[in-house]
Scaffold this active site. Structure first.
Site, short mmCIF file in Angstrom:
data_model
loop_
_atom_site.label_atom_id
_atom_site.label_comp_id
_atom_site.label_asym_id
_atom_site.label_seq_id
_atom_site.Cartn_x
_atom_site.Cartn_y
_atom_site.Cartn_z
N ASP A 172 31.33 -34.19 -2.75
CA ASP A 172 30.85 -32.82 -2.84
C ASP A 172 30.59 -32.36 -1.41
OD1 ASP A 172 30.11 -30.40 -3.91
OD2 ASP A 172 28.60 -31.22 -5.27
N ASP A 230 37.77 -24.04 -5.74
CA ASP A 230 36.67 -24.27 -6.67
C ASP A 230 36.79 -23.25 -7.80
OD1 ASP A 230 34.47 -25.68 -7.45
OD2 ASP A 230 33.06 -24.72 -6.09
N ARG A 240 36.84 -18.24 -7.91
CA ARG A 240 37.11 -17.74 -6.57
C ARG A 240 38.27 -16.74 -6.62
NH1 ARG A 240 32.29 -19.70 -5.82
NH2 ARG A 240 32.21 -21.97 -5.82
N ARG A 281 28.42 -24.43 -17.20
CA ARG A 281 29.62 -25.00 -16.56
C ARG A 281 30.03 -26.30 -17.24
NH1 ARG A 281 27.97 -25.87 -10.57
NH2 ARG A 281 30.18 -26.40 -10.34
N LYS A 309 34.12 -33.58 -11.81
CA LYS A 309 32.90 -33.60 -11.03
C LYS A 309 31.70 -33.50 -11.96
CE LYS A 309 33.38 -28.62 -10.21
NZ LYS A 309 33.73 -27.57 -9.24
N HIS A 310 30.50 -33.97 -11.58
CA HIS A 310 30.06 -34.50 -10.28
C HIS A 310 29.54 -35.91 -10.53
CE1 HIS A 310 29.51 -30.10 -10.38
NE2 HIS A 310 29.83 -30.10 -9.10
N HIS A 364 22.42 -28.11 -3.75
CA HIS A 364 22.70 -27.23 -2.62
C HIS A 364 21.43 -27.01 -1.79
CE1 HIS A 364 26.13 -26.26 -5.22
NE2 HIS A 364 26.74 -25.88 -4.13
#
Length: 503
Positions: free
Chosen positions: A249, A67, A75, A137, A167-168, A180
């Site tokens: 996802d 990711d 990351r 983002r 995405k998404h 989330h």
């Protein structure tokens, strides 16, 4: 359960795992046909390339995803902060060659650690400034701008032996809830939603994108199931001619885990048309995470698939078709050139072009970090942004959501009295009244103070000068610092004899 059916189920499962070493259960499942793994921050250590090698020895066809978006979401650089431009910065610059080059550089870095799938770019059109999970983002709020930069990013990423996954789908940009933690529902009129939010995904398909990730959002006009579990929504991609891999996802997100559960979510996503099931980050449960959370979540997903095949709710043929699409993606990556042509890439220059607002020649910066707390998707409040901005100067973290006005004012007094220019670091000046109130009180004490905003650009005027950064990243914070101290990147932007000022 036959060995053949277990291997077939493994072929569509994409788990995360705990730690910087591959656990025994994971290696055993990779030997038994597991599709691969997804890296999250807790997996990234000094031996990441060796970890990838071990995974690929266990299964040479493993898809290793990460990711990694640049900007707010990293990351590979989760400890120190991203040194790549974020999507919003690229959208502000609006130079598709810069976006293509950024994608190629990201692919180079990912390939260098042995991974081969990038969970990006974000194709969401961020039309709701309250959006807690997309924001900067996204390349922007205009569908045409987002579409052309999605295409450029896909081209850059797939210039190497790396798959891009936009995405998404069908678009997370008009929500003000984070999937989330909850199940967002789109209230936008369906005609506008289709015109605005679907356009970048169509552009990605036209660019030959390898994979598309679903969103856990509900669009009532298309049914009351989240898109990840909705055959009508996922069927749209096939109707448009997309024959790549549909990736879910993370199934451990609350929108799925706390509604239908990981097991039923896995089976229903496959039945709806998904091909590869991202199980998610096993640390997402926070304090509720148990030592074998990764294996538990994996088994929950696989058991759900096997039970659904057994009771007939998931046709075995659909499972086999999903596994075949994953296999085709692996074959595509094996055939793709492993080394992309070198590019002349200058990320700091791109970021410098994106930043606007106040300039100064301060000797030091006294930083009050008043950003919101981090979310599961975006570690936006990481200390590296404030650390980079302040350098050796005064720096303090101030959680405006959890402190009283008196406590906040005491922190402000210390900052104003400290050496250097007072800087208020924000990320939601329009959507967070507490952040805006803080700025208003600073303006009374120190009218020369400056706001550094790493979130969406403020639409409502603030009573202080503002530097708009559009990314909570190390590279963005360094460029903002240079702008306020006359550092290297600002000097590069000055012609001889010019003076600093707002732009």
């Amino acid at each position: 359960m036959t060995d053949e059916l277990r291997r077939l189920a493994n072929a569509v499962l994409w788990p995360g795992f705990l730690g910087t070493e591959a656990p025994d259960w994971l290696l055993a499942e990779l030997h038994d046909g597991l599709a691969g793994v997804v890296y999250f921050s807790q997996n990234v250590g000094d031996g990441l390339s060796a970890l990838s090698d071990e995974i690929l020895r266990a299964n040479p066809d493993a898809l290793i995803g990460i990711d990694e978006e640049g900007g707010n979401v990293t990351r590979l650089e989760s400890t120190a902060g991203s040194t790549l431009p974020g999507a919003a910065q690229l959208g502000i610059v609006d130079d598709v060659e810069a976006t293509r080059d950024s994608g190629a550089e990201l692919a180079r870095r990912v390939a260098a650690i042995g991974a081969n799938v990038v969970l990006g770019p974000v194709a969401d059109v961020n039309t709701d400034p309250r959006n807690p999970v997309i924001g900067v983002r996204s390349f922007g709020s205009d569908e045409e701008l987002v579409a052309r930069h999605v295409q450029a990013a896909v081209d850059g990423l797939q210039s190497n032996a790396v798959a891009a996954c936009v995405k998404h789908f069908p678009g997370h940009g008009d929500t003000h809830l984070d999937s989330h933690h909850a199940l967002p529902e789109i209230s936008l009129g369906i005609e506008e939603f289709e015109r605005v939010h679907l356009a970048p995904f169509r552009a990605a398909i036209a660019a030959g994108v390898d994979a598309i990730m679903t969103a856990h959002i509900v669009v009532p006009a298309w049914g009351h199931e989240p898109a990840t579990l909705n055959p009508r929504v996922l069927g749209m991609l096939r109707d448009w001619g997309f024959d790549g891999v549909i990736i879910t996802d993370a199934l451990d997100m609350a929108a799925i885990r706390e509604t239908v559960g990981i097991g039923q979510g896995a089976a229903r996503a496959l039945a709806a048309g998904a091909d590869l099931l991202c199980i998610g980050n096993p640390t997402n449960r926070g304090e509720a995470t148990v030592p074998d959370q990764d294996r538990r979540d994996f088994l929950a997903a696989r058991d759900g698939i096997l039970a659904a095949v057994s009771d007939g709710s998931l046709p075995r043929e659909r499972l086999a078709a999903a596994a075949q699409r994953v296999t085709r993606l692996v074959e595509t990556l094996h055939a793709r050139a492993a080394t992309a042509p070198p590019i002349d890439y200058d990320g700091p220059e791109i970021v410098r072009r994106a930043i606007t607002g106040a300039t100064a020649d301060a000797e030091a910066l006294a930083v009050v970090d008043a950003r919101r707390r981090s979310t599961l998707a975006v570690d936006s409040a990481s200390a590296y942004v404030a650390e980079t901005l302040a350098a050796d100067g005064h720096r303090v973290r101030l959680d405006v959501a959890r402190t009283s006005i008196d406590e906040q004012d005491a922190v402000l007094e210390q900052a104003v009295l400290a050496e250097g220019l007072t800087v208020i670091l924000l990320d939601r000046p329009d959507a967070d009244d507490a952040q805006r109130s803080l700025v208003e009180r600073v303006a009374v004490r120190d009218p020369e103070a400056v706001v550094v905003n790493v979130g969406l650009a403020a639409r409502r005027p603030l009573p202080l000068a503002v530097v708009e950064v559009a990314s909570a990243s190390r590279i963005g914070a360094q460029a903002a610092r240079d702008r306020l101290t006359g550092g290297p990147s600002r000097r590069a932007d000055q012609t001889p004899g010019s003076a600093g000022g707002a732009d």
